[in-house]
Design a protein around this motif. Structure first.
Motif, PDB file in Angstrom:
ATOM      1  N   MET A 178       0.782  -1.234   0.076  1.00 23.47           N
ATOM      2  CA  MET A 178      -0.178  -0.246  -0.011  1.00 23.47           C
ATOM      3  C   MET A 178       0.907   1.207  -0.019  1.00 23.47           C
ATOM      4  O   MET A 178       2.132   1.142   0.757  1.00 23.47           O
ATOM      5  CB  MET A 178      -0.919  -0.027   1.132  1.00 23.47           C
ATOM      6  CG  MET A 178      -2.028  -1.195   1.054  1.00 23.47           C
ATOM      7  SD  MET A 178      -2.987  -0.659   2.653  1.00 23.47           S
ATOM      8  CE  MET A 178      -2.444  -2.211   3.663  1.00 23.47           C
ATOM      9  N   ALA A 179       0.411   2.367  -0.786  1.00 21.32           N
ATOM     10  CA  ALA A 179       1.237   3.567  -0.756  1.00 21.32           C
ATOM     11  C   ALA A 179       1.180   4.082   0.473  1.00 21.32           C
ATOM     12  O   ALA A 179      -0.147   4.155   1.529  1.00 21.32           O
ATOM     13  CB  ALA A 179       0.357   4.518  -1.770  1.00 21.32           C
ATOM     14  N   LYS A 180       2.541   4.420   1.374  1.00 20.06           N
ATOM     15  CA  LYS A 180       2.513   5.372   2.223  1.00 20.06           C
ATOM     16  C   LYS A 180       3.179   6.469   2.046  1.00 20.06           C
ATOM     17  O   LYS A 180       4.185   6.339   1.365  1.00 20.06           O
ATOM     18  CB  LYS A 180       3.258   4.338   3.542  1.00 20.06           C
ATOM     19  CG  LYS A 180       2.044   3.363   4.252  1.00 20.06           C
ATOM     20  CD  LYS A 180       1.204   3.999   4.890  1.00 20.06           C
ATOM     21  CE  LYS A 180       0.519   3.383   5.834  1.00 20.06           C
ATOM     22  NZ  LYS A 180      -0.538   4.016   6.515  1.00 20.06           N
ATOM     23  N   PHE A 181       3.035   7.548   2.526  1.00 18.55           N
ATOM     24  CA  PHE A 181       3.615   8.725   2.460  1.00 18.55           C
ATOM     25  C   PHE A 181       3.962   9.146   3.934  1.00 18.55           C
ATOM     26  O   PHE A 181       3.450   9.078   4.831  1.00 18.55           O
ATOM     27  CB  PHE A 181       2.869   9.648   1.772  1.00 18.55           C
ATOM     28  CG  PHE A 181       2.055   9.150   0.478  1.00 18.55           C
ATOM     29  CD1 PHE A 181       2.955   9.086  -0.666  1.00 18.55           C
ATOM     30  CD2 PHE A 181       1.034   8.778   0.455  1.00 18.55           C
ATOM     31  CE1 PHE A 181       2.706   8.790  -1.774  1.00 18.55           C
ATOM     32  CE2 PHE A 181       0.491   8.119  -0.507  1.00 18.55           C
ATOM     33  CZ  PHE A 181       0.920   8.217  -1.862  1.00 18.55           C
ATOM     34  N   ALA A 234       4.626  14.771   3.389  1.00 18.12           N
ATOM     35  CA  ALA A 234       4.231  14.583   2.151  1.00 18.12           C
ATOM     36  C   ALA A 234       2.435  14.620   2.113  1.00 18.12           C
ATOM     37  O   ALA A 234       1.941  15.163   1.122  1.00 18.12           O
ATOM     38  CB  ALA A 234       4.746  13.178   1.394  1.00 18.12           C
ATOM     39  N   VAL A 235       2.029  13.779   3.052  1.00 18.23           N
ATOM     40  CA  VAL A 235       0.779  13.824   3.263  1.00 18.23           C
ATOM     41  C   VAL A 235      -0.250  15.279   3.277  1.00 18.23           C
ATOM     42  O   VAL A 235      -0.893  15.516   2.733  1.00 18.23           O
ATOM     43  CB  VAL A 235       0.079  12.753   4.355  1.00 18.23           C
ATOM     44  CG1 VAL A 235      -1.342  13.092   4.571  1.00 18.23           C
ATOM     45  CG2 VAL A 235       0.473  11.526   4.089  1.00 18.23           C
ATOM     46  N   ALA A 291      -4.702   3.790   6.376  1.00 20.40           N
ATOM     47  CA  ALA A 291      -5.117   5.371   6.344  1.00 20.40           C
ATOM     48  C   ALA A 291      -3.738   6.166   6.414  1.00 20.40           C
ATOM     49  O   ALA A 291      -2.874   6.017   7.318  1.00 20.40           O
ATOM     50  CB  ALA A 291      -5.927   5.626   7.466  1.00 20.40           C
ATOM     51  N   CYS A 292      -3.710   7.066   5.703  1.00 16.83           N
ATOM     52  CA  CYS A 292      -2.359   8.064   5.506  1.00 16.83           C
ATOM     53  C   CYS A 292      -2.550   9.275   6.367  1.00 16.83           C
ATOM     54  O   CYS A 292      -1.767  10.042   6.468  1.00 16.83           O
ATOM     55  CB  CYS A 292      -1.962   8.415   4.167  1.00 16.83           C
ATOM     56  SG  CYS A 292      -1.410   7.211   3.020  1.00 16.83           S
ATOM     57  N   PHE A 293      -4.092   9.481   6.811  1.00 17.80           N
ATOM     58  CA  PHE A 293      -4.286  10.777   7.615  1.00 17.80           C
ATOM     59  C   PHE A 293      -5.599  10.436   8.312  1.00 17.80           C
ATOM     60  O   PHE A 293      -6.434   9.522   7.829  1.00 17.80           O
ATOM     61  CB  PHE A 293      -4.180  12.268   6.877  1.00 17.80           C
ATOM     62  CG  PHE A 293      -5.163  12.182   5.768  1.00 17.80           C
ATOM     63  CD1 PHE A 293      -6.777  12.950   6.055  1.00 17.80           C
ATOM     64  CD2 PHE A 293      -4.973  11.812   4.428  1.00 17.80           C
ATOM     65  CE1 PHE A 293      -7.375  13.044   5.222  1.00 17.80           C
ATOM     66  CE2 PHE A 293      -5.924  11.934   3.488  1.00 17.80           C
ATOM     67  CZ  PHE A 293      -7.168  12.302   3.544  1.00 17.80           C
TER      68      PHE A 293
END
Length: 176
Positions: A1-4, A8-9, A93-95
């Protein structure tokens, strides 16, 4: 999964000035909406935790987004407690966004370096959220607080980053 990373988020959330907020119980519909937003230039998307089994739908959508929308930061909204925040972070979840400020949610998010954007309705709530590491606060409900609240808050606290949500419409009053 894309994680930033956290920076960056937050940058993705600010790039277009719009973070779509959406929920649908059908994962296929949600995937189509995320993809359409991505194709339109959106790079941060808030899936709301509102329906039965919403976390299961989110799990499918975040996996889809990782493949089909690799630059999309998928976040979760309507989070009011730390256990739910932790669940969605585990699901990718990124945020995390909430309708209220909960310092325990802030603690969970900070531990995982995930941005938390709490809903704040007073200058004191914004200040308290900032003290726990919240870089971006949500003015909620936006249609009640209005532009005067934002202008009044930013005058003594110009470093504050705000996201106004809830009943906001693109009227002349809201744009100025």
């Amino acid at each position: 999964m894309a994680k930033f990373d956290k920076i960056a988020v937050l940058a993705k959330m600010g790039e277009t000035g719009v973070v779509p907020v959406f929920y649908h119980k059908d994962a296929e519909v949600a995937k189509q909406v995320v993809k359409a937003c991505y194709d339109g230039g959106i790079r941060a998307f808030e899936f709301t935790n509102r329906g039965d089994f919403a976390h299961e739908v989110f799990a499918e959508v975040v996996k889809f987004a990782a493949k089909e929308c690799p630059e999309m930061a998928m976040g979760v909204g309507s989070i009011v407690d730390p256990a739910t925040a932790a669940l969605y972070i585990q699901l990718g979840a990124c945020f995390v966004v909430g309708p209220l400020f909960n310092p325990e949610v802030s603690r969970v998010c900070n531990r995982r370096l995930v941005p938390y954007t709490p809903g704040c309705g007073t200058v004191s709530e914004v200040g308290a959220a900032q003290e726990t590491g919240c870089d971006l606060c949500k003015c909620f409900p936006g249609d009640v607080l209005g532009t005067k609240f934002v202008k009044g808050l930013l005058a003594p606290m110009p470093w504050t980053k705000l996201m106004v949500t809830g009943g906001v419409e693109p009227t002349k009053e809201n744009i100025e």
